[in-house]
Design an enzyme around this catalytic site. Structure first.
Site: not given
Ligand code: GUN
Length: 281
Positions: A52, A96, A119
Protein backbone atom coordinates in the site's frame (compact mmCIF):
# COMPACT_ATOMS: atom_id res chain seq x y z
CA UNK A 1 -8.89 -20.88 -24.67
CA UNK A 2 -10.16 -18.26 -22.26
CA UNK A 3 -9.26 -14.59 -22.34
CA UNK A 4 -6.85 -14.00 -19.45
CA UNK A 5 -7.94 -10.90 -17.56
CA UNK A 6 -4.69 -9.17 -16.66
CA UNK A 7 -5.08 -7.38 -13.33
CA UNK A 8 -1.51 -6.10 -13.42
CA UNK A 9 -2.00 -4.24 -16.70
CA UNK A 10 -5.44 -2.88 -15.74
CA UNK A 11 -4.35 -1.81 -12.24
CA UNK A 12 -1.34 0.00 -13.72
CA UNK A 13 -3.66 1.89 -16.11
CA UNK A 14 -5.81 2.95 -13.15
CA UNK A 15 -2.80 4.00 -11.08
CA UNK A 16 -1.45 6.04 -13.99
CA UNK A 17 -4.81 7.81 -14.36
CA UNK A 18 -4.80 8.52 -10.62
CA UNK A 19 -1.23 9.83 -10.76
CA UNK A 20 -2.42 12.58 -13.11
CA UNK A 21 -5.36 13.49 -10.86
CA UNK A 22 -3.10 13.60 -7.79
CA UNK A 23 -0.71 15.93 -9.63
CA UNK A 24 -3.60 18.26 -10.52
CA UNK A 25 -4.80 18.28 -6.88
CA UNK A 26 -1.26 19.00 -5.73
CA UNK A 27 -0.99 21.93 -8.14
CA UNK A 28 -4.24 23.23 -6.61
CA UNK A 29 -2.71 22.97 -3.14
CA UNK A 30 -4.16 19.64 -1.89
CA UNK A 31 -1.78 16.84 -1.01
CA UNK A 32 -3.80 13.60 -0.93
CA UNK A 33 -2.89 11.89 2.34
CA UNK A 34 -3.54 8.36 3.61
CA UNK A 35 -2.85 7.26 7.20
CA UNK A 36 -2.03 3.54 7.39
CA UNK A 37 -2.15 1.95 10.83
CA UNK A 38 -0.66 -1.45 11.57
CA UNK A 39 -0.69 -2.91 15.07
CA UNK A 40 1.84 -5.67 15.75
CA UNK A 41 3.93 -7.31 13.05
CA UNK A 42 1.94 -10.07 11.43
CA UNK A 43 4.13 -10.93 8.41
CA UNK A 44 1.25 -11.09 5.89
CA UNK A 45 -0.06 -7.70 7.10
CA UNK A 46 3.43 -6.21 6.79
CA UNK A 47 3.56 -7.31 3.14
CA UNK A 48 0.11 -5.80 2.42
CA UNK A 49 0.96 -2.55 4.23
CA UNK A 50 4.30 -2.35 2.38
CA UNK A 51 2.47 -2.73 -0.96
CA UNK A 52 0.00 0.00 0.00
CA UNK A 53 2.86 2.38 0.84
CA UNK A 54 4.57 1.58 -2.47
CA UNK A 55 1.36 2.32 -4.38
CA UNK A 56 1.07 5.66 -2.54
CA UNK A 57 4.62 6.55 -3.56
CA UNK A 58 3.95 5.59 -7.18
CA UNK A 59 0.86 7.77 -7.41
CA UNK A 60 2.15 10.66 -5.35
CA UNK A 61 -0.16 10.17 -2.38
CA UNK A 62 1.44 11.11 0.95
CA UNK A 63 1.31 8.17 3.36
CA UNK A 64 1.55 8.49 7.13
CA UNK A 65 2.70 5.21 8.63
CA UNK A 66 1.60 4.25 12.15
CA UNK A 67 3.50 1.10 13.12
CA UNK A 68 2.19 0.43 16.61
CA UNK A 69 3.44 -2.24 19.04
CA UNK A 70 1.40 -5.40 19.70
CA UNK A 71 0.69 -4.14 23.27
CA UNK A 72 -1.16 -1.00 22.05
CA UNK A 73 -4.51 -0.76 23.86
CA UNK A 74 -7.97 -0.29 22.39
CA UNK A 75 -8.12 3.17 24.02
CA UNK A 76 -4.77 4.25 22.56
CA UNK A 77 -5.81 3.21 19.07
CA UNK A 78 -9.19 4.95 19.45
CA UNK A 79 -7.36 8.15 20.44
CA UNK A 80 -5.09 7.97 17.37
CA UNK A 81 -8.15 7.49 15.13
CA UNK A 82 -10.00 10.39 16.80
CA UNK A 83 -6.99 12.62 16.15
CA UNK A 84 -6.77 11.53 12.48
CA UNK A 85 -10.52 12.07 12.04
CA UNK A 86 -10.06 15.71 13.09
CA UNK A 87 -6.98 16.46 11.00
CA UNK A 88 -7.83 18.40 7.86
CA UNK A 89 -4.60 17.30 6.19
CA UNK A 90 -5.58 13.59 6.38
CA UNK A 91 -8.02 12.31 3.74
CA UNK A 92 -8.04 8.55 4.29
CA UNK A 93 -7.59 6.30 7.33
CA UNK A 94 -6.87 2.60 7.02
CA UNK A 95 -6.46 0.19 9.93
CA UNK A 96 -4.88 -3.02 8.67
CA UNK A 97 -6.82 -6.14 9.69
CA UNK A 98 -6.70 -8.49 11.47
CA UNK A 99 -5.92 -6.60 14.69
CA UNK A 100 -4.33 -8.52 17.58
CA UNK A 101 -6.86 -10.62 19.53
CA UNK A 102 -7.30 -8.20 22.46
CA UNK A 103 -8.91 -5.56 20.20
CA UNK A 104 -12.61 -5.07 19.59
CA UNK A 105 -12.32 -4.73 15.81
CA UNK A 106 -15.91 -3.62 15.29
CA UNK A 107 -15.52 -0.69 17.69
CA UNK A 108 -12.31 0.37 15.91
CA UNK A 109 -13.89 0.30 12.45
CA UNK A 110 -16.91 2.25 13.75
CA UNK A 111 -14.58 4.93 15.14
CA UNK A 112 -13.18 5.82 11.69
CA UNK A 113 -15.04 8.77 10.16
CA UNK A 114 -17.20 7.43 7.28
CA UNK A 115 -15.81 10.32 5.19
CA UNK A 116 -12.26 8.96 5.63
CA UNK A 117 -13.11 5.24 5.55
CA UNK A 118 -11.22 4.39 2.34
CA UNK A 119 -11.62 0.64 3.04
CA UNK A 120 -15.41 1.02 2.85
CA UNK A 121 -15.87 -1.07 6.01
CA UNK A 122 -17.89 1.43 8.10
CA UNK A 123 -21.58 0.44 8.43
CA UNK A 124 -22.60 3.84 7.02
CA UNK A 125 -20.69 3.13 3.80
CA UNK A 126 -21.99 -0.45 3.68
CA UNK A 127 -25.53 0.94 4.05
CA UNK A 128 -24.92 3.61 1.40
CA UNK A 129 -23.85 0.92 -1.05
CA UNK A 130 -26.95 -1.15 -0.38
CA UNK A 131 -29.33 1.75 -1.15
CA UNK A 132 -27.32 3.20 -4.03
CA UNK A 133 -25.98 6.30 -2.27
CA UNK A 134 -22.52 7.78 -2.75
CA UNK A 135 -19.82 6.48 -0.42
CA UNK A 136 -16.73 4.32 -0.20
CA UNK A 137 -16.96 0.78 -1.54
CA UNK A 138 -14.83 -2.12 -0.28
CA UNK A 139 -11.75 -2.25 -2.53
CA UNK A 140 -11.66 -5.89 -3.67
CA UNK A 141 -15.25 -6.08 -4.99
CA UNK A 142 -14.89 -2.60 -6.51
CA UNK A 143 -11.75 -3.91 -8.25
CA UNK A 144 -13.68 -6.87 -9.69
CA UNK A 145 -16.27 -4.52 -11.24
CA UNK A 146 -13.48 -2.40 -12.74
CA UNK A 147 -11.79 -5.52 -14.19
CA UNK A 148 -15.05 -6.58 -15.85
CA UNK A 149 -15.79 -3.10 -17.22
CA UNK A 150 -12.31 -2.55 -18.58
CA UNK A 151 -12.31 -6.00 -20.22
CA UNK A 152 -15.62 -5.15 -21.92
CA UNK A 153 -17.61 -7.87 -20.15
CA UNK A 154 -21.29 -6.86 -19.98
CA UNK A 155 -23.00 -7.37 -16.62
CA UNK A 156 -26.51 -6.11 -17.36
CA UNK A 157 -29.05 -8.93 -17.47
CA UNK A 158 -26.38 -11.60 -16.90
CA UNK A 159 -26.64 -14.46 -14.42
CA UNK A 160 -24.01 -13.71 -11.80
CA UNK A 161 -23.19 -16.19 -9.05
CA UNK A 162 -21.10 -15.04 -6.07
CA UNK A 163 -19.50 -17.84 -4.10
CA UNK A 164 -18.91 -16.55 -0.55
CA UNK A 165 -20.80 -14.11 1.71
CA UNK A 166 -18.10 -12.29 3.69
CA UNK A 167 -18.66 -8.68 4.74
CA UNK A 168 -15.52 -7.59 2.88
CA UNK A 169 -16.04 -9.38 -0.44
CA UNK A 170 -19.14 -11.56 -1.00
CA UNK A 171 -21.86 -9.22 0.32
CA UNK A 172 -20.59 -5.96 -1.24
CA UNK A 173 -19.81 -7.89 -4.43
CA UNK A 174 -23.44 -8.97 -4.74
CA UNK A 175 -24.62 -5.38 -4.12
CA UNK A 176 -22.29 -4.04 -6.81
CA UNK A 177 -23.41 -6.64 -9.36
CA UNK A 178 -27.03 -5.67 -8.60
CA UNK A 179 -26.10 -2.04 -9.19
CA UNK A 180 -24.82 -3.15 -12.62
CA UNK A 181 -28.21 -4.78 -13.29
CA UNK A 182 -27.02 -8.40 -13.16
CA UNK A 183 -29.26 -11.15 -11.77
CA UNK A 184 -27.39 -12.14 -8.64
CA UNK A 185 -27.28 -15.38 -6.61
CA UNK A 186 -25.11 -15.63 -3.50
CA UNK A 187 -23.93 -19.11 -2.47
CA UNK A 188 -22.21 -20.16 0.77
CA UNK A 189 -21.24 -23.15 2.89
CA UNK A 190 -24.86 -24.21 3.50
CA UNK A 191 -25.99 -23.91 -0.14
CA UNK A 192 -27.47 -27.11 -1.53
CA UNK A 193 -26.77 -28.33 -5.07
CA UNK A 194 -23.92 -25.85 -5.40
CA UNK A 195 -22.67 -27.08 -8.77
CA UNK A 196 -26.14 -26.79 -10.32
CA UNK A 197 -26.23 -23.13 -9.32
CA UNK A 198 -22.66 -22.20 -10.29
CA UNK A 199 -23.17 -23.87 -13.69
CA UNK A 200 -25.92 -21.35 -14.44
CA UNK A 201 -23.49 -18.45 -14.06
CA UNK A 202 -22.48 -16.26 -16.98
CA UNK A 203 -20.19 -14.57 -14.46
CA UNK A 204 -18.89 -16.64 -11.54
CA UNK A 205 -17.11 -14.77 -8.73
CA UNK A 206 -15.32 -17.02 -6.27
CA UNK A 207 -14.37 -15.80 -2.80
CA UNK A 208 -14.61 -18.77 -0.43
CA UNK A 209 -11.03 -19.06 0.77
CA UNK A 210 -10.49 -22.71 -0.23
CA UNK A 211 -7.55 -23.50 -2.52
CA UNK A 212 -8.54 -24.79 -6.02
CA UNK A 213 -12.11 -25.48 -4.82
CA UNK A 214 -13.81 -24.64 -8.13
CA UNK A 215 -13.08 -27.32 -10.70
CA UNK A 216 -14.31 -27.64 -14.31
CA UNK A 217 -17.58 -29.28 -13.24
CA UNK A 218 -18.69 -26.04 -11.48
CA UNK A 219 -18.40 -23.91 -14.61
CA UNK A 220 -20.56 -23.36 -17.70
CA UNK A 221 -18.76 -23.36 -21.03
CA UNK A 222 -17.80 -19.78 -21.97
CA UNK A 223 -18.44 -18.30 -18.49
CA UNK A 224 -16.36 -15.48 -17.04
CA UNK A 225 -14.60 -16.73 -13.88
CA UNK A 226 -13.22 -14.25 -11.34
CA UNK A 227 -10.98 -15.72 -8.64
CA UNK A 228 -10.68 -13.64 -5.46
CA UNK A 229 -8.77 -16.28 -3.45
CA UNK A 230 -5.04 -16.37 -2.80
CA UNK A 231 -3.21 -19.23 -1.08
CA UNK A 232 0.33 -20.53 -0.89
CA UNK A 233 0.33 -24.23 -1.77
CA UNK A 234 2.51 -26.99 -0.31
CA UNK A 235 4.73 -26.53 -3.41
CA UNK A 236 5.23 -22.87 -2.27
CA UNK A 237 3.38 -21.61 -5.37
CA UNK A 238 0.46 -19.18 -5.16
CA UNK A 239 -2.97 -20.42 -6.21
CA UNK A 240 -6.55 -19.20 -5.98
CA UNK A 241 -9.97 -20.63 -5.08
CA UNK A 242 -10.26 -21.83 -8.69
CA UNK A 243 -8.37 -24.74 -10.23
CA UNK A 244 -6.97 -22.60 -13.04
CA UNK A 245 -5.51 -25.44 -15.15
CA UNK A 246 -8.89 -27.25 -15.19
CA UNK A 247 -11.18 -24.26 -15.61
CA UNK A 248 -9.25 -22.15 -18.13
CA UNK A 249 -9.94 -24.44 -21.14
CA UNK A 250 -13.73 -24.15 -20.70
CA UNK A 251 -14.07 -20.55 -19.45
CA UNK A 252 -14.66 -17.60 -21.78
CA UNK A 253 -12.53 -15.31 -19.61
CA UNK A 254 -10.65 -15.92 -16.36
CA UNK A 255 -8.45 -14.10 -13.85
CA UNK A 256 -5.11 -15.70 -12.94
CA UNK A 257 -3.67 -15.91 -9.41
CA UNK A 258 -1.41 -14.07 -8.89
CA UNK A 259 -1.93 -11.11 -11.24
CA UNK A 260 -5.72 -11.02 -11.40
CA UNK A 261 -7.87 -9.49 -8.66
CA UNK A 262 -4.97 -8.93 -6.20
CA UNK A 263 -3.38 -5.85 -7.80
CA UNK A 264 -6.84 -4.32 -8.29
CA UNK A 265 -7.51 -4.10 -4.55
CA UNK A 266 -4.68 -1.63 -4.03
CA UNK A 267 -5.55 0.33 -7.19
CA UNK A 268 -9.10 0.78 -5.84
CA UNK A 269 -7.77 1.80 -2.44
CA UNK A 270 -5.81 4.54 -4.21
CA UNK A 271 -8.95 5.52 -6.15
CA UNK A 272 -10.86 5.80 -2.86
CA UNK A 273 -8.09 8.01 -1.44
CA UNK A 274 -8.32 10.39 -4.39
CA UNK A 275 -12.14 10.39 -4.22
CA UNK A 276 -12.00 11.09 -0.48
CA UNK A 277 -10.77 14.60 -1.29
CA UNK A 278 -13.96 15.24 -3.30
CA UNK A 279 -16.19 13.64 -0.66
CA UNK A 280 -14.71 15.82 2.10
CA UNK A 281 -15.18 19.08 0.17
N1 GUN B 1 -6.60 -7.20 5.67
C1 GUN B 1 -6.74 -7.97 4.57
N2 GUN B 1 -7.32 -7.26 3.57
C2 GUN B 1 -7.54 -6.03 4.05
C3 GUN B 1 -8.10 -4.84 3.49
O1 GUN B 1 -8.54 -4.78 2.34
N3 GUN B 1 -8.12 -3.77 4.31
C4 GUN B 1 -7.67 -3.81 5.59
N4 GUN B 1 -7.77 -2.71 6.33
N5 GUN B 1 -7.15 -4.88 6.15
C5 GUN B 1 -7.09 -5.98 5.37
Amino acid sequence: MAIRIDGKVISTQIKDELKEKVAVLKAEGTEVTLAVIQVGNDPASSVYVGNKKKACEYIGVRSLAYELPEETTQQELLEIIADLNKREDVNGILVQLPLPKHFNEEEILLAISPLKDVDGFHPENVGNLSIGRKGFVSCTPAGVIELLKRTGIEMEGKECVVLGRSNIVGKPMSMLMLRENATVTVCHSRTKNLKEITKRADILIVAIGKPRFVTADYVKEGATVIDVGIHRGADNKLCGDVDFAEVEPIAGAITPVPGGVGPMTIAMLMKNCVESVELQK
